[in-house]
Design a protein around this motif. Structure first.
Motif, PDB file in Angstrom:
ATOM      1  N   GLN A 155      46.351  23.395  39.026  1.00  0.00           N
ATOM      2  CA  GLN A 155      45.470  24.347  39.682  1.00  0.00           C
ATOM      3  C   GLN A 155      46.284  25.300  40.535  1.00  0.00           C
ATOM      4  O   GLN A 155      47.452  25.055  40.833  1.00  0.00           O
ATOM      5  N   LEU A 156      45.653  26.397  40.926  1.00  0.00           N
ATOM      6  CA  LEU A 156      46.280  27.310  41.865  1.00  0.00           C
ATOM      7  C   LEU A 156      46.307  26.679  43.253  1.00  0.00           C
ATOM      8  O   LEU A 156      45.419  25.899  43.610  1.00  0.00           O
ATOM      9  N   SER A 157      47.285  27.061  44.025  1.00  0.00           N
ATOM     10  CA  SER A 157      47.287  26.648  45.420  1.00  0.00           C
ATOM     11  C   SER A 157      46.135  27.329  46.149  1.00  0.00           C
ATOM     12  O   SER A 157      45.577  28.327  45.679  1.00  0.00           O
ATOM     13  N   ARG A 158      45.785  26.799  47.298  1.00  0.00           N
ATOM     14  CA  ARG A 158      44.692  27.361  48.079  1.00  0.00           C
ATOM     15  C   ARG A 158      44.956  28.838  48.426  1.00  0.00           C
ATOM     16  O   ARG A 158      44.053  29.667  48.389  1.00  0.00           O
ATOM     17  N   THR A 159      46.212  29.146  48.738  1.00  0.00           N
ATOM     18  CA  THR A 159      46.566  30.522  49.115  1.00  0.00           C
ATOM     19  C   THR A 159      46.330  31.487  47.963  1.00  0.00           C
ATOM     20  O   THR A 159      45.726  32.555  48.131  1.00  0.00           O
ATOM     21  N   TYR A 160      46.800  31.125  46.769  1.00  0.00           N
ATOM     22  CA  TYR A 160      46.644  32.024  45.624  1.00  0.00           C
ATOM     23  C   TYR A 160      45.193  32.086  45.150  1.00  0.00           C
ATOM     24  O   TYR A 160      44.728  33.141  44.677  1.00  0.00           O
ATOM     25  N   ALA A 161      44.464  30.989  45.255  1.00  0.00           N
ATOM     26  CA  ALA A 161      43.043  31.023  44.902  1.00  0.00           C
ATOM     27  C   ALA A 161      42.293  31.972  45.820  1.00  0.00           C
ATOM     28  O   ALA A 161      41.441  32.766  45.378  1.00  0.00           O
TER      29      ALA A 161
END
Length: 481
Positions: free
Chosen positions: A349-355
């Motif tokens: 999954q994407l990291s929280r920052t990139y999401a």
């Protein structure tokens, strides 16, 4: 309400398609892929032609209705009756969808909603363009897309709360509540007056039309506007408006805009995001509830930008908004594709920052669309056709929009699975093309009375070579515009 039910239908299906209870009942294969911990790439979890058929089934009957029936009916019997028929079809579609016991019944409900769209999307933009004063026509007509955004907002809020119903029937509530704006559309259309342009087209008494026009405008001096409407109607020599548009050179610029503007609007990727925003959020790793909540926030942003466009369009013009919006959408779509290509592979999954960055970029994209191609893809085609072919022209606009909406809705998930992040670069490329098209080929129409807009084509550097010498002379006679 015509815009509201359209926006509700677009957004409700995307949210319902991401609900596990709905997928488990009607699309078990997709549900199994969602639950699989390995072996299914992030981009392919929702790849199902039957699932996309559920979403796109709204538009096939809408396209056929607009081309084969709604155009003729709206020109012959008026804008109001078309809105009433559209509202009644919506009500039936909402009832069937909410009570569906299998996927085919759900698709039938969507098809009935599509018939409603064919009539309402034919009549409502015409009604707005013809009833609005020339200097405020952009704002009033943009109200259609603003209402579409409000319908989408209502749908995402309903979906967010419906998915929390533990008994698993929340998706029924989501689909059935489409009947609320449908009832309001039907009842509202019954009490509205018909447009003066339509009454002249139907051969009504001049005195009756003048009295209505005076009431609408709030002034007595309406003879010039009425004369323009009568003259436009008298120019009709062929009762088949679609045949006139396709066969006569003078309508080629309008035909090009009626086909290309709604087509370009779909090739921005907006329907993909509108249908599948919650699915995209699930793709990058958000939970079911988080994905729907993110969709709510994005629709609020889109609605606010469309509201802003209502105040800007008659001040800065159609071309300026389309060009600025095109640049904004291109940059945000390219960045979305770049982040997904670099940071989201088939697994994980994407990291929280990139999401969060993706959600912000999608919001920026929606702001650009809401200020430009969203409302103006309905406004521009609805105002550029002369009265004698206006209903037929609107049917071409609606059919073009539906045709490419079907294409995007039916193939987006398959393209997402195969192209992955490059899909967003595909849409970004089309945004460049359409922005260049506007710069080169779309003349400005702000503030021009609707029955005099035809003259702008004879003054345009390219279209004057298409419409012919006679029309150029007519345009030169109308330089006072």
């Amino acid at each position: 309400m015509g815009g509201t039910i359209f926006g509700y239908d677009i957004s409700i299906s995307g949210g319902v398609s991401s609900m596990e209870s709905f997928l488990k009942e009607f699309f078990p294969e997709v549900h199994r892929r969602m639950q699989a911990s390995a072996g299914v790439g992030n981009y392919c979890k929702f790849d199902s032609q039957l699932l996309t058929l559920f979403n796109s089934s709204l538009y096939v009957p809408g396209l056929l209705t607009a081309l084969l029936l709604a155009s003729w009916f709206t020109a012959r019997h008026g804008r109001r009756p078309s809105m009433i028929i559209g509202g009644a079809a919506y009500i039936a579609g909402a009832a069937v969808s909410g009570g569906a016991v299998n996927v085919y019944m759900a698709i039938l409900g969507r098809a009935l909603l599509g018939i409603g769209l064919g009539f309402a999307n034919q009549a409502v933009p015409l009604y707005l363009s013809e009833m609005a004063p020339a200097r405020y026509r952009g704002a009033f007509s943009n109200g259609f897309h603003f209402s579409l955004c409000l319908g989408a907002l209502a749908a995402t809020i309903v979906n967010y709360n419906a998915q929390k119903i533990k008994a698993g029937w929340g998706w029924r509530l989501s689909l059935a509540l489409a009947g609320v704006p449908a009832v309001l559309l039907t009842v509202g259309a019954i009490v509205l007056p018909e447009t003066p342009n339509s009454l002249v087209q139907q051969g009504r008494d001049r005195g009756q039309v003048k009295a209505l026009l005076q009431k609408i405008r709030g002034i007595d001096a309406v003879d010039q506007e009425l004369d323009d409407i009568v003259a436009a109607n008298d120019a009709t020599t062929d009762n088949n408006g679609l045949h006139m548009i396709l066969s006569r050179r003078r309508y080629r610029p309008q035909l090009a805009m009626a086909v290309l503007i709604p087509t370009f609007a779909q090739l921005t990727g907006i329907s993909a995001i509108g249908f599948y925003a919650p699915v995209l959020m699930r793709t990058i790793g958000l939970s079911e509830s988080g994905a729907l909540l993110a969709a709510v926030v994005m629709v609020i942003v889109s609605s606010a930008s469309t509201l802003a466009a209502m105040f800007l369009v008659d001040r800065f013009g159609r071309r300026t908004l389309l060009l600025v919006g095109g640049v904004q959408m291109f940059l945000s779509e390219a960045l979305i594709g770049g982040i997904m290509a670099a940071k989201l592979g088939d697994e994980g999954q994407l990291s929280r920052t990139y999401a969060l960055a993706l959600i912000v970029l999608i919001a920026v994209y929606l702001t650009g669309y809401g200020c430009s191609w969203g409302p103006l893809s309905w406004l521009v085609p609805s105002e550029i056709f002369p009265l004698e072919v206006r209903s037929a022209g609107q049917s071409v606009t609606v059919a073009s929009s539906f045709l490419f909406t079907i294409f995007v809705a039916q193939y987006f998930l398959a393209m997402l699975c195969r192209l992955k992040a490059w899909l967003f670069f595909f849409f970004a490329g089309w945004i460049l093309v359409m922005t260049a098209f506007v710069y080169l080929f779309l003349p400005e129409t702000k503030g021009i009375p609707i029955e005099q807009i035809e003259k702008v084509w004879g003054m345009h550097w390219f279209w004057k070579t298409v419409v012919g010498v006679k029309d150029v002379k007519d345009a030169q006679d109308g330089e006072k515009l």
